[in-house]
Each structure stands twice: as structure tokens, then as C-alpha cells.
Design a protein around this motif. Structure first.
Motif, short mmCIF file in Angstrom:
data_model
loop_
_atom_site.label_atom_id
_atom_site.label_comp_id
_atom_site.label_asym_id
_atom_site.label_seq_id
_atom_site.Cartn_x
_atom_site.Cartn_y
_atom_site.Cartn_z
N GLY A 90 54.55 1.95 35.31
CA GLY A 90 53.32 2.04 35.81
C GLY A 90 53.46 2.66 37.16
O GLY A 90 54.27 2.52 37.93
N ASP A 114 48.09 5.89 32.70
CA ASP A 114 48.44 5.53 34.00
C ASP A 114 47.54 6.32 34.88
O ASP A 114 46.95 6.09 35.62
CB ASP A 114 49.80 5.72 34.13
CG ASP A 114 50.09 4.13 35.21
OD1 ASP A 114 50.17 3.11 34.58
OD2 ASP A 114 50.25 4.71 36.27
N SER A 141 43.84 5.72 35.08
CA SER A 141 43.58 4.74 35.91
C SER A 141 43.85 4.94 37.55
O SER A 141 43.17 4.53 38.45
CB SER A 141 44.25 3.43 35.60
OG SER A 141 45.20 3.09 36.53
N GLU A 142 44.51 6.18 37.67
CA GLU A 142 44.84 6.47 39.21
C GLU A 142 43.91 7.43 39.54
O GLU A 142 43.74 7.56 40.74
CB GLU A 142 46.26 6.89 39.38
CG GLU A 142 47.51 5.87 39.14
CD GLU A 142 47.35 4.70 40.44
OE1 GLU A 142 46.67 5.18 41.41
OE2 GLU A 142 47.57 3.80 39.97
N ARG A 185 41.00 7.28 42.30
CA ARG A 185 41.79 7.06 43.98
C ARG A 185 42.50 8.27 44.46
O ARG A 185 42.93 8.02 45.62
CB ARG A 185 42.38 5.70 43.76
CG ARG A 185 41.62 4.50 43.33
CD ARG A 185 42.71 3.36 43.25
NE ARG A 185 43.31 3.14 42.35
CZ ARG A 185 42.91 2.67 41.09
NH1 ARG A 185 41.55 2.58 40.91
NH2 ARG A 185 43.64 2.48 40.11
N VAL A 212 39.96 -4.86 41.90
CA VAL A 212 40.89 -4.32 40.85
C VAL A 212 39.90 -3.00 40.67
O VAL A 212 40.53 -1.76 40.38
CB VAL A 212 40.81 -5.19 39.70
CG1 VAL A 212 41.42 -4.41 38.54
CG2 VAL A 212 41.74 -6.34 40.08
N GLY A 221 42.77 -0.81 41.76
CA GLY A 221 43.81 -0.90 40.76
C GLY A 221 44.39 -2.10 40.79
O GLY A 221 44.87 -2.57 41.79
N PHE A 222 44.58 -2.83 39.68
CA PHE A 222 45.40 -3.97 39.44
C PHE A 222 46.56 -4.05 40.50
O PHE A 222 46.60 -5.29 41.10
CB PHE A 222 45.92 -4.05 38.11
CG PHE A 222 46.70 -5.17 37.43
CD1 PHE A 222 45.77 -6.02 36.96
CD2 PHE A 222 47.90 -5.42 37.75
CE1 PHE A 222 46.43 -7.17 36.23
CE2 PHE A 222 48.65 -6.37 37.18
CZ PHE A 222 48.03 -7.35 36.57
N PHE A 245 36.28 0.73 35.28
CA PHE A 245 37.27 0.85 36.06
C PHE A 245 38.32 -0.25 35.68
O PHE A 245 39.51 -0.07 35.79
CB PHE A 245 37.03 1.03 37.54
CG PHE A 245 36.44 2.23 37.81
CD1 PHE A 245 37.32 3.44 37.71
CD2 PHE A 245 35.17 2.41 38.36
CE1 PHE A 245 37.09 4.76 37.93
CE2 PHE A 245 34.81 3.80 38.81
CZ PHE A 245 35.60 4.84 38.48
N ASP A 286 41.90 0.41 33.84
CA ASP A 286 43.10 -0.25 34.57
C ASP A 286 43.99 -1.41 33.63
O ASP A 286 45.24 -1.65 33.46
CB ASP A 286 42.80 -1.19 35.83
CG ASP A 286 43.66 -0.90 36.84
OD1 ASP A 286 43.81 0.21 37.26
OD2 ASP A 286 44.50 -1.84 37.23
N SER A 342 46.25 0.31 30.99
CA SER A 342 47.53 0.62 31.66
C SER A 342 48.44 -0.42 31.86
O SER A 342 49.59 -0.30 31.86
CB SER A 342 47.15 1.53 32.88
OG SER A 342 47.62 0.98 34.12
N GLU A 343 47.75 -1.71 32.06
CA GLU A 343 48.61 -2.60 32.26
C GLU A 343 49.31 -3.38 31.03
O GLU A 343 50.28 -4.08 31.07
CB GLU A 343 47.97 -3.80 33.18
CG GLU A 343 47.76 -3.44 34.66
CD GLU A 343 49.05 -3.10 35.24
OE1 GLU A 343 49.83 -3.73 34.87
OE2 GLU A 343 49.17 -2.22 36.34
#
Lengths: 210, 210
Positions: free
Chosen positions: A26, A102, A105-106, A109, B22, B26-27, B98, B102, B105-106
DNA sequence: AATTCGATTGGCCACGCGGACAAGAGCGGC
DNA sequence: GCCGCTCTTGTCCGCGTGGCCAATCGAATT
């Protein structure tokens, strides 16, 4: 000591290693020391090629987007549009999609990543719409709005990737079946024509061993 | 000093703050000090409620999954299945997604999160399939395989969420339009029936200010 | 009012991080 | 064969992190 390398080659090496680690660990967890170890050099060297961690990751995502765009281009310019659509809808190999999920999710931001991703997606949708237009032009299907159909299929593919790659809820065969069936219904294609015309090439790029 | 609070209440406070952060950062970027500051306590206190950072995040994701499951349950048990389907397909509010993106992706790196997410998705798909069955039973639509149709619609919704929330490529109205149109075609519903029957409730939960 | 229990504090630690930099080492031009 | 450029190394620094813990405070019980 690592053998002295051509700067461009070393740069590519570092970017490839970064993408492998982003897929595995990640975006946020990849450290410069990890990348250096993956390449087989000392972490100080990374800074010789990329001034900051941020620049390294930006370059890596750019490379991933460029590679994906090249694949899209290859499919979009194939002579036969129906096999092109079939391969377009086929599940992209695992390694790619870990990077994409990934990136999604980024993106909220990271304005530059967001801009790069949206530009790529727009181009990608335009190429897919072009394939759909060629199918319609050949009289094999219908579409009242190829762009909207392209966006629909893109969303479906991305969602299937989440279900398959991230969650493991469906296998690759079902993901393809769902994508094919939905596209055939939406474009008025003969049922089963997509699964029969796919080429299933190996598009794997960054091998990841979990 | 922060006023002494009922332990259960403080626990919920910490979990809610964690989910807010989160969703925003993000996580991987949420630190115990961030969470403590968001709650208005010192970081040492977090450890009084959660032994490790990992346990805190696990509890937060559990809470998110539970909240989502409760909403699914509410929709699935509505008297009228068609309005239920319409609301099911409507874009889930920003803050929720969101967290989900996240989580996707985790998930591949976090077995417990993966297990929790897949269990929830399976239950969720089963509930959606139930709604579809009730529509079929009422004679308003057809489905040869409600489970497969549910998985297809779930994938489409998740993909639309990526396009809308993470990438901003389509707006909420288009996301809903695509979901409604695809569902109507797939289930043989009268065109436009879904958009007319939606209730558009406010399901927002963890307000995020970017 | 005194006691008790645990919620809350604030400072501490070792660690790994991104970044910086001087010294060393390979390679092409002369 | 020497020089000079730059790729490459190893070490150092300050910072923020997760985790730890003894001291303090507050509310309910007695």
C-alpha cells in the motif's frame, strides 16, 4: 557495491520496485528503505534519483498510468472491435489492480494523483466509446450514447475488480461472465459473442509475491 | 482535563473520531495522537480503551460494518420492494465510501478486516437478492438468478462510488441514473420506475470537513 | 467526610522514518 | 595513465510514532 548503472535504467528499476511494493504494502506504507532494499542499493541512493519520497511515488503512479494507457491504446486500435471489447472487459491482472485500488483511496488527498487519474480515465472511456462506436457502425450492436455506455462499463469493471481482487468474493470467471453479459445486454450484442472472441493475453507486469 | 465520561460513551466517541479521521486521512495515516486530539484527550488515554492501534482500527471498521449492515437491514425489510431497491442503488453518502474504499485497499493485507468485509458483503448481497425476489414475486420484474443479479448490481454500485467519490468523474445524479437504468434493464422493470419511487433519505453519519 | 477505584494525565522510551551530506568508487574523455 | 564527473555508499540528524507507566484527579460508595 551495486554495479554502476545507466541512470535511466536505474530510474526504471526504482520505479518498478516502488510499484511492486505499493501493490504489496500500500501507498502509505512504502518507505524509501524498502524500495532501496528491493532494488538492492542503499536508501541514500534513492534520493539521488528522486529528491523526495513524494516525487518518487508520483513518478511511479505516472509510470503505471502510462503503461495502462498504452495497453488501452493497443486494444482500441485493433482491427476487430468485438474481440477488443472482450479483452477490454476481461479482468485486468491482479498486480495492476492493487495499485489502482490504492490510488483510488489516495486520490482525494493528492491533487496531482487525482488529476492524473481523472485524465487517464477520461481518455480511457473515450477509447472504449470508440470501440463501441465501431461495433455499432459494423451493425453488430446498438448504442444511443456510447460515452454513457463506456462510463457504465468502466464502473462495472472497477466494481468487479474490487469484488474479485480486493475481497475475493467472486472468481475471475464470474467477473468476466458478469461483464460480458452486461455489455451484451446493454449493446444489443448476440449473447455469448464476447466470451467466444476474447484473446486472453497475459498482460501481467509487476509480479507480486504475497 | 477532559471530564470523566461513561466508559462505553468514551469508547464510542473514540471510534467515531477514528472513522472520521480514516475517511479524511486514510487508514495508514491515522495516528493515536490524531485520534486523541480529535476527541480532546491525551494520547495515553486511547491505550486505556484499546491496547494497540490495531485493535482500535479493527473496532472502528467493525462499527462501520455494523452501521452499514443496519442500514441494509432497514431497506431490506421495507414493505415495498421497488422503493427499497431504488434507495439501495442510490449513491451512499460521501463519508461512508471514503472508509470503504480505504478498507478495500487494506483488506488484502489484513485478514481480519478481509473476513469482516466479505462476511458483510455476502449478507448484503443476500439481502439485495431478497429484495429482487420480492419484486419478481410481485410480478413487477424477472430474474433468472437473483444472487447473480445482486452481485452484478453490487459491483456496479461500488464502481460508481469509485467514479463519483474517489475520482469525481461523474456526479451523483449520473451515478444514480446509470444504476437505475442498468437495474431496470436487468430485472425487466418498467423504465423510470426506480427514479420515481426513491425516497432519498439523509443517511449521512460521520461528517467530514476536508 | 473519608475511601476507593479507575478514568485521565503527561512525560518517557526505543524505533524507524525522510532527509542530508561527505567520502568513496567506477567509468568515459583526454 | 590521469582526470573529472557522477553514481553509490555509509553515517548522521531531528522528528513523530506506538507503546509504557507512575502520578493525579473525580465521582460514586460507604
Amino acid at each position: 557495491m551495486a554495479t554502476r548503472l545507466d541512470p535511466a535504467e536505474r530510474r526504471e528499476q526504482i520505479i518498478a520496485a516502488t510499484l511492486r511494493l505499493v501493490a504489496r504494502d500500500g501507498f502509505a506504507r512504502v518507505t524509501l528503505r524498502d524500495v532501496a532494499a528491493e532494488v538492492g542499493v542503499v536508501h541514500g541512493l534513492i534520493r539521488h534519483y528522486f529528491a523526495t519520497r513524494e516525487q518518487l511515488v508520483a513518478a511511479a503512479f505516472d509510470a503505471a498510468v502510462l503503461a495502462e494507457a498504452a495497453e488501452d491504446e493497443e486494444l482500441a486500435t485493433r482491427l476487430e472491435p468485438i474481440p477488443a471489447l472482450a479483452d477490454w472487459l476481461s479482468t485486468t491482472p491482479r498486480d495492476h489492480y492493487f495499485v489502482w485500488i490504492d490510488a483510488w483511496s489516495e486520490a482525494p488527498r493528492n491533487p496531482e494523483l487525482h488529476a492524473s487519474l481523472t485524465r487517464h480515465h477520461r481518455e480511457s472511456d473515450a477509447r472504449l466509446a470508440g470501440i463501441i462506436r465501431r461495433i455499432v457502425a459494423a451493425g453488430d450492436g446498438t448504442s444511443s450514447d456510447p460515452e454513457a455506455d463506456a462510463r457504465t462499463l468502466t464502473a462495472l469493471i472497477d466494481g468487479l475488480a474490487v469484488q474479485h481482487h480486493a475481497l475475493g468474493l467472486i472468481d475471475e470467471a464470474e467477473a468476466d461472465r458478469i461483464a460480458f453479459r452486461t455489455a451484451e445486454a446493454r449493446l444489443g450484442l448476440e449473447a455469448g459473442v464476447l466470451v467466444r472472441s476474447r484473446a486472453t493475453p497475459d498482460r501481467s507486469r509487476w509480479a507480486v509475491t504475497h
